[in-house]
Enzyme design. Structure first.
Site, PDB file in Angstrom:
ATOM      1  N   HIS A   1       2.570   3.548  -9.117  1.00 34.98           N
ATOM      2  CA  HIS A   1       2.442   2.095  -9.326  1.00 34.98           C
ATOM      3  C   HIS A   1       3.679   1.550 -10.052  1.00 34.98           C
ATOM      4  O   HIS A   1       4.149   0.453  -9.757  1.00 34.98           O
ATOM      5  CB  HIS A   1       1.165   1.775 -10.104  1.00 34.98           C
ATOM      6  CG  HIS A   1      -0.084   2.120  -9.318  1.00 34.98           C
ATOM      7  ND1 HIS A   1      -0.307   1.656  -8.041  1.00 34.98           N
ATOM      8  CD2 HIS A   1      -1.154   2.907  -9.628  1.00 34.98           C
ATOM      9  CE1 HIS A   1      -1.473   2.127  -7.598  1.00 34.98           C
ATOM     10  NE2 HIS A   1      -1.997   2.891  -8.536  1.00 34.98           N
TER      11      HIS A   1
ATOM     12  N   TRP B   1       2.631   8.116  -2.401  1.00 36.41           N
ATOM     13  CA  TRP B   1       4.055   8.343  -2.705  1.00 36.41           C
ATOM     14  C   TRP B   1       4.178   9.272  -3.920  1.00 36.41           C
ATOM     15  O   TRP B   1       4.937  10.239  -3.898  1.00 36.41           O
ATOM     16  CB  TRP B   1       4.742   7.004  -2.979  1.00 36.41           C
ATOM     17  CG  TRP B   1       6.191   7.104  -3.320  1.00 36.41           C
ATOM     18  CD1 TRP B   1       7.237   7.095  -2.434  1.00 36.41           C
ATOM     19  CD2 TRP B   1       6.752   7.232  -4.635  1.00 36.41           C
ATOM     20  NE1 TRP B   1       8.420   7.203  -3.124  1.00 36.41           N
ATOM     21  CE2 TRP B   1       8.163   7.294  -4.478  1.00 36.41           C
ATOM     22  CE3 TRP B   1       6.224   7.294  -5.922  1.00 36.41           C
ATOM     23  CZ2 TRP B   1       9.033   7.422  -5.558  1.00 36.41           C
ATOM     24  CZ3 TRP B   1       7.094   7.427  -6.998  1.00 36.41           C
ATOM     25  CH2 TRP B   1       8.478   7.488  -6.811  1.00 36.41           C
TER      26      TRP B   1
ATOM     27  N   ASP C   1       0.835  -1.208   0.000  1.00 37.15           N
ATOM     28  CA  ASP C   1       0.000   0.000   0.000  1.00 37.15           C
ATOM     29  C   ASP C   1       0.871   1.259   0.000  1.00 37.15           C
ATOM     30  O   ASP C   1       1.949   1.269   0.601  1.00 37.15           O
ATOM     31  CB  ASP C   1      -0.901  -0.028   1.247  1.00 37.15           C
ATOM     32  CG  ASP C   1      -2.056   0.950   1.127  1.00 37.15           C
ATOM     33  OD1 ASP C   1      -2.307   1.465   0.020  1.00 37.15           O
ATOM     34  OD2 ASP C   1      -2.710   1.203   2.157  1.00 37.15           O
ATOM     35  N   GLY C   2       0.365   2.287  -0.671  1.00 36.44           N
ATOM     36  CA  GLY C   2       1.010   3.604  -0.590  1.00 36.44           C
ATOM     37  C   GLY C   2       1.582   4.129  -1.896  1.00 36.44           C
ATOM     38  O   GLY C   2       2.206   5.194  -1.900  1.00 36.44           O
TER      39      GLY C   2
ATOM     40  N   LEU D   1      -7.037  -5.402   6.891  1.00 33.86           N
ATOM     41  CA  LEU D   1      -6.733  -6.531   6.011  1.00 33.86           C
ATOM     42  C   LEU D   1      -7.261  -6.355   4.591  1.00 33.86           C
ATOM     43  O   LEU D   1      -6.823  -7.050   3.669  1.00 33.86           O
ATOM     44  CB  LEU D   1      -7.283  -7.841   6.599  1.00 33.86           C
ATOM     45  CG  LEU D   1      -6.574  -8.330   7.854  1.00 33.86           C
ATOM     46  CD1 LEU D   1      -7.177  -9.648   8.329  1.00 33.86           C
ATOM     47  CD2 LEU D   1      -5.077  -8.527   7.586  1.00 33.86           C
TER      48      LEU D   1
ATOM     49  N   LEU E   1      11.709 -20.047  -4.908  1.00 36.67           N
ATOM     50  CA  LEU E   1      10.637 -19.226  -4.326  1.00 36.67           C
ATOM     51  C   LEU E   1       9.342 -19.355  -5.133  1.00 36.67           C
ATOM     52  O   LEU E   1       9.358 -19.252  -6.366  1.00 36.67           O
ATOM     53  CB  LEU E   1      11.069 -17.753  -4.329  1.00 36.67           C
ATOM     54  CG  LEU E   1      10.000 -16.749  -3.883  1.00 36.67           C
ATOM     55  CD1 LEU E   1       9.826 -16.780  -2.367  1.00 36.67           C
ATOM     56  CD2 LEU E   1      10.328 -15.337  -4.340  1.00 36.67           C
TER      57      LEU E   1
ATOM     58  N   ARG F   1      -0.486   9.088 -10.165  1.00 35.22           N
ATOM     59  CA  ARG F   1      -0.608   7.824  -9.423  1.00 35.22           C
ATOM     60  C   ARG F   1      -0.006   6.670 -10.223  1.00 35.22           C
ATOM     61  O   ARG F   1       0.565   5.737  -9.662  1.00 35.22           O
ATOM     62  CB  ARG F   1      -2.077   7.548  -9.093  1.00 35.22           C
ATOM     63  CG  ARG F   1      -2.662   8.535  -8.075  1.00 35.22           C
ATOM     64  CD  ARG F   1      -4.120   8.237  -7.790  1.00 35.22           C
ATOM     65  NE  ARG F   1      -4.296   6.910  -7.209  1.00 35.22           N
ATOM     66  CZ  ARG F   1      -4.164   6.630  -5.903  1.00 35.22           C
ATOM     67  NH1 ARG F   1      -3.860   7.585  -5.047  1.00 35.22           N
ATOM     68  NH2 ARG F   1      -4.343   5.401  -5.460  1.00 35.22           N
TER      69      ARG F   1
HETATM   70  C1  FPP Z   1      -2.140   0.094  -3.231  1.00 35.85           C
HETATM   71  O1  FPP Z   1      -1.619   1.384  -3.198  1.00 35.85           O
HETATM   72  C2  FPP Z   1      -1.550  -0.613  -4.355  1.00 35.85           C
HETATM   73  C3  FPP Z   1      -2.250  -1.177  -5.339  1.00 35.85           C
HETATM   74  C4  FPP Z   1      -3.724  -1.206  -5.380  1.00 35.85           C
HETATM   75  C5  FPP Z   1      -1.559  -1.794  -6.485  1.00 35.85           C
HETATM   76  C6  FPP Z   1      -0.317  -2.531  -6.121  1.00 35.85           C
HETATM   77  C7  FPP Z   1       0.353  -2.944  -7.357  1.00 35.85           C
HETATM   78  C8  FPP Z   1       1.673  -2.862  -7.567  1.00 35.85           C
HETATM   79  C9  FPP Z   1       2.647  -2.421  -6.570  1.00 35.85           C
HETATM   80  C10 FPP Z   1       2.200  -3.362  -8.851  1.00 35.85           C
HETATM   81  C11 FPP Z   1       2.555  -4.792  -8.610  1.00 35.85           C
HETATM   82  C12 FPP Z   1       3.043  -5.435  -9.788  1.00 35.85           C
HETATM   83  C13 FPP Z   1       3.456  -6.705  -9.814  1.00 35.85           C
HETATM   84  C14 FPP Z   1       4.013  -7.201 -11.038  1.00 35.85           C
HETATM   85  C15 FPP Z   1       3.357  -7.630  -8.686  1.00 35.85           C
HETATM   86  P1  FPP Z   1      -2.587   2.622  -3.400  1.00 35.85           P
HETATM   87  O2  FPP Z   1      -2.607   2.968  -4.824  1.00 35.85           O
HETATM   88  O3  FPP Z   1      -3.921   2.316  -2.804  1.00 35.85           O
HETATM   89  O4  FPP Z   1      -1.844   3.705  -2.601  1.00 35.85           O
HETATM   90  P2  FPP Z   1      -2.508   4.902  -1.773  1.00 35.85           P
HETATM   91  O5  FPP Z   1      -3.176   4.283  -0.566  1.00 35.85           O
HETATM   92  O6  FPP Z   1      -1.338   5.725  -1.416  1.00 35.85           O
HETATM   93  O7  FPP Z   1      -3.473   5.594  -2.679  1.00 35.85           O
END
Ligand code: FPP
Length: 250
Positions: free
Chosen positions: A47, A35, A30-31, A205, A141, A43
């Site tokens: 990602h 960030w 998350d985050g 969660l 893994l 945004r």
């Molecule tokens: C939550 O942060 C994150 C997500 C919903 C997406 C997570 C996906 C990735 C990190 C890409 C992963 C890729 C692979 C290949 C595994 P948020 O957007 O809700 O953050 P915020 O709370 O700061 O808005």
């Protein structure tokens, strides 16, 4: 995403720790959005940076001999986000695999997916299914990508399947065990997570692995996912190793 991937590291602070290194770590990443917003970026940029962290953390998990790493990549609730952001997140697995699959293969990583794959865009499904098939014989893994995953949906689907089997006398209601039920989940055959890490400061969660996390140890950090480092990961693992798990006993 130009990050050196796996090193040939054979020693380090957490190598060869034996029994108490968590075998299965699950992460709520998350985050990303915050960030990026803090830096005045989109945004989507958050990602993308989040994928760079995925690369670092997969490497760290390989280096410290974790057996299973489950990453909450896209939830059943994430469809509520603007389409542009949904498209960005769902294109990340393909980008990640296009760039890193050869390195993952040479490091014996086995990729698996958990979640409802049917409703994902074709390009996501195709990339992930190819990687799953291509790595199915690997014995390093196990990297589980939770995609279009929601625990309530998983539990309800499992119950429906199980009721069908009960109805068809393939199962006995009297003898039904937790182990029997687990076989209907996406995580059938996997051990439950030993450690759950959630970055980004929230302490919830979010519909992730509700059945499987029953006795998991939790580690929350305010660090936003793109800033999460190998050092933070090792810190969480070390913290886990100091704990005494009692599973309701003494
Ligand atoms: C939550 O942060 C994150 C997500 C919903 C997406 C997570 C996906 C990735 C990190 C890409 C992963 C890729 C692979 C290949 C595994 P948020 O957007 O809700 O953050 P915020 O709370 O700061 O808005």
């Amino acid at each position: 995403m130009n990050i050196p991937f796996f090193s040939n590291k054979t020693s380090g602070p957490l190598m060869d720790q034996g029994e108490s290194t968590p075998e299965h770590i699950a992460i709520i990443m998350d985050g990303n959005g915050r960030w990026a917003e803090k830096l005045g970026m989109s945004r989507a940029a958050g990602h993308k940076e989040g994928v760079s962290t995925v690369v670092k953390i997969v490497k760290a998990a390989v280096d410290c001999n974790v057996k299973v790493l489950t990453l909450y990549t896209f939830s059943t609730e994430n469809w509520k986000r603007p389409k542009k952001e949904v498209d960005t997140i769902l294109s990340m697995p393909k980008e990640f695999l296009q760039e890193y699959l050869p390195t993952l293969i040479s490091n014996h990583v086995r990729i698996q997916a958990i979640g409802d794959m049917e409703n994902l865009p074709f390009y996501t499904r195709e990339a992930v299914q190819y990687a799953v098939a291509r790595t199915s014989e690997n014995n390093g893994l196990q990297l589980n990508l939770a995609l279009n995953y929601g625990s309530r949906h998983e539990l309800l689907t499992a119950m429906k399947e199980m009721f069908k089997d009960l109805n068809d006398d393939k199962l006995s209601l009297r003898q039904l065990s937790e182990k029997d039920f687990s076989k209907y989940l996406y995580t059938a055959g996997m051990t439950d997570p030993d450690l759950l890490i959630r970055t980004g400061g929230e302490k919830r969660l979010s519909n992730f692995l509700l059945w499987q996390l029953a006795y998991t140890e939790f580690w929350f950090t305010d660090v936003l996912w793109p800033d999460f480092s190998e050092g933070e990961f090792l810190h969480a693992v070390e913290d886990y190793r100091q704990r005494k798990r009692r599973y309701g006993g003494l």
